[in-house]
Design a protein around this motif. Structure first.
Motif, short mmCIF file in Angstrom:
data_model
loop_
_atom_site.label_atom_id
_atom_site.label_comp_id
_atom_site.label_asym_id
_atom_site.label_seq_id
_atom_site.Cartn_x
_atom_site.Cartn_y
_atom_site.Cartn_z
N GLU A 14 78.57 78.26 28.20
CA GLU A 14 77.83 79.53 27.31
C GLU A 14 77.08 79.03 26.51
OE1 GLU A 14 78.61 82.60 27.78
OE2 GLU A 14 80.54 82.66 28.97
N VAL A 15 75.79 79.42 26.32
CA VAL A 15 74.85 79.12 25.46
C VAL A 15 74.62 79.90 23.93
CG1 VAL A 15 72.35 78.35 25.11
CG2 VAL A 15 73.60 78.01 27.12
N PHE A 16 74.80 79.49 22.83
CA PHE A 16 74.69 79.97 21.42
C PHE A 16 73.48 79.52 20.59
CE2 PHE A 16 78.73 80.40 22.96
CZ PHE A 16 79.32 81.55 22.86
N LYS A 17 72.94 80.48 19.82
CA LYS A 17 71.91 80.14 18.81
C LYS A 17 72.56 80.55 17.47
CE LYS A 17 67.73 80.15 20.12
NZ LYS A 17 66.61 79.59 20.06
N ALA A 34 74.67 84.16 14.50
CA ALA A 34 75.02 83.59 15.88
C ALA A 34 74.66 84.69 16.59
CB ALA A 34 76.35 83.05 15.84
N TYR A 35 74.28 84.01 17.75
CA TYR A 35 73.70 84.86 19.17
C TYR A 35 74.45 84.20 20.38
CZ TYR A 35 70.71 87.18 15.50
OH TYR A 35 70.40 87.72 14.43
N ARG A 36 74.52 85.04 21.33
CA ARG A 36 75.02 84.58 22.63
C ARG A 36 73.97 84.75 23.58
NH1 ARG A 36 78.04 87.12 26.63
NH2 ARG A 36 78.85 85.66 28.16
N LEU A 37 73.62 83.81 24.38
CA LEU A 37 72.73 84.02 25.54
C LEU A 37 73.46 84.97 26.66
CD1 LEU A 37 69.80 83.48 26.63
CD2 LEU A 37 70.82 81.43 27.73
N GLU A 38 73.08 86.14 26.56
CA GLU A 38 73.48 86.99 27.82
C GLU A 38 72.95 87.09 29.08
OE1 GLU A 38 75.90 89.52 27.38
OE2 GLU A 38 76.34 88.96 25.67
N ASN A 39 71.69 86.69 29.03
CA ASN A 39 71.03 86.96 30.39
C ASN A 39 69.57 86.43 30.49
OD1 ASN A 39 70.57 87.65 33.21
ND2 ASN A 39 71.69 89.64 32.91
N HIS A 40 68.73 86.43 31.50
CA HIS A 40 67.43 86.05 31.43
C HIS A 40 66.73 87.34 31.95
CE1 HIS A 40 68.21 82.00 30.45
NE2 HIS A 40 69.00 81.94 31.17
N SER A 41 65.72 87.76 31.70
CA SER A 41 64.97 88.92 32.08
C SER A 41 63.28 88.65 32.26
CB SER A 41 65.05 90.25 31.51
OG SER A 41 64.34 91.21 32.03
N ASN A 42 62.62 88.49 33.12
CA ASN A 42 61.20 88.31 33.19
C ASN A 42 60.78 86.92 32.43
OD1 ASN A 42 60.69 90.67 34.71
ND2 ASN A 42 60.66 92.01 32.79
N ILE A 101 67.82 86.84 26.86
CA ILE A 101 68.31 87.97 26.23
C ILE A 101 69.62 87.39 25.51
CG2 ILE A 101 69.49 90.29 26.67
CD1 ILE A 101 66.70 90.16 27.93
N TRP A 102 69.27 87.81 23.99
CA TRP A 102 70.44 87.19 22.98
C TRP A 102 70.95 88.27 22.60
CZ3 TRP A 102 71.34 82.07 22.62
CH2 TRP A 102 70.39 81.14 23.16
N SER A 103 72.34 88.36 22.48
CA SER A 103 73.39 89.39 21.88
C SER A 103 73.76 88.91 20.33
CB SER A 103 74.40 89.79 22.62
OG SER A 103 73.77 90.51 23.88
#
Length: 177
Positions: free
Chosen positions: A139-142, A72-80, A84-86
C-alpha cells in the motif's frame, strides 16, 4: 530630576510591556505562505507486523513542530494518469459485508518542555478479527505535515489532497521515499 525619573520609568514600562513569555510560531515568508512537508511511503499489512507499520520522521531526516498537523492519505487508484488519494481514516466495505478501516495515528511524547512528534503508525481495524485477513498488497501512503496556522487561517478542504497541496498559501518540500 523628577522629570528624568518619570521619563525613565515610562520608557522602562514601555519596554517591559512589549515583552512576552510566549513563544511565537516561526515566521512565514513575506506573502504569509506557510511551508509544509510531504512524505510518500509504502508498506504491507501482514500478520507478522500486526497489520500495522510505522513511518519514523527522524529516520527520514525530519522533525515536525509540536504544533504541526499531520494528515495522511492512501493511494486508492489511478485514473487518466492521475493518482487518486483518499484521506485516512478510510472505510472499505468488503463483498461479504465486513468493514475494513485503514487508519493512522501520529505518536508523540511530552518531555516537560514540548511535545515531539516521532512517527506515524498506519493500521487496520474492522468489525471482524483482522487476523482472518490475508496479507495486503503493498500500500502507498502520503503523509502531509502542515503548520496548524495554515489550517486555521485558510479555507482548505483537507479531505482532498489536491486542495491541500495546490493551495497558494503553502509551499511543500517533497520527500519521496
Amino acid at each position: 530630576m523628577m522629570h528624568k525619573i518619570s521619563t525613565f520609568l515610562i520608557g522602562f514600562l514601555l519596554i517591559l510591556s512589549s515583552c512576552s513569555d510566549s513563544i511565537d510560531a516561526p515566521p512565514s515568508n513575506d506573502d504569509n505562505v506557510f511551508v509544509g512537508t510531504t512524505f510518500e511511503t509504502e508498506g504491507q499489512f501482514t500478520p507478522e507486523n500486526g497489520y500495522s507499520f510505522v513511518f519514523d520522521f527522524a529516520e527520514n531526516g525530519f522533525r515536525p513542530f509540536e504544533s504541526d498537523a499531520v494528515l495522511a492519505y492512501r493511494l486508492e487508484n489511478h485514473s487518466n494518469g492521475e493518482d487518486i488519494w483518499s484521506p485516512l481514516p478510510r472505510t472499505t466495505f468488503l463483498d461479504d459485508g465486513r468493514i475494513l478501516i485503514y487508519n493512522y495515528v501520529f505518536n508523540s511524547s511530552y518531555d516537560g518542555d514540548l511535545d515531539d512528534i516521532f512517527d506515524v503508525t498506519f493500521f487496520l481495524e474492522g468489525n471482524f478479527n483482522i487476523a482472518e485477513l490475508a496479507p495486503t498488497r503493498t500500500e502507498v501512503f502520503k503523509i502531509v505535515v502542515v503548520p496548524s496556522d495554515f489550517l486555521n487561517t485558510n479555507a482548505v478542504d483537507i479531505n482532498n489532497i489536491n486542495t491541500v497541496l495546490q493551495s497558494k498559501a503553502i509551499q511543500f518540500e517533497d520527500y519521496n521515499l
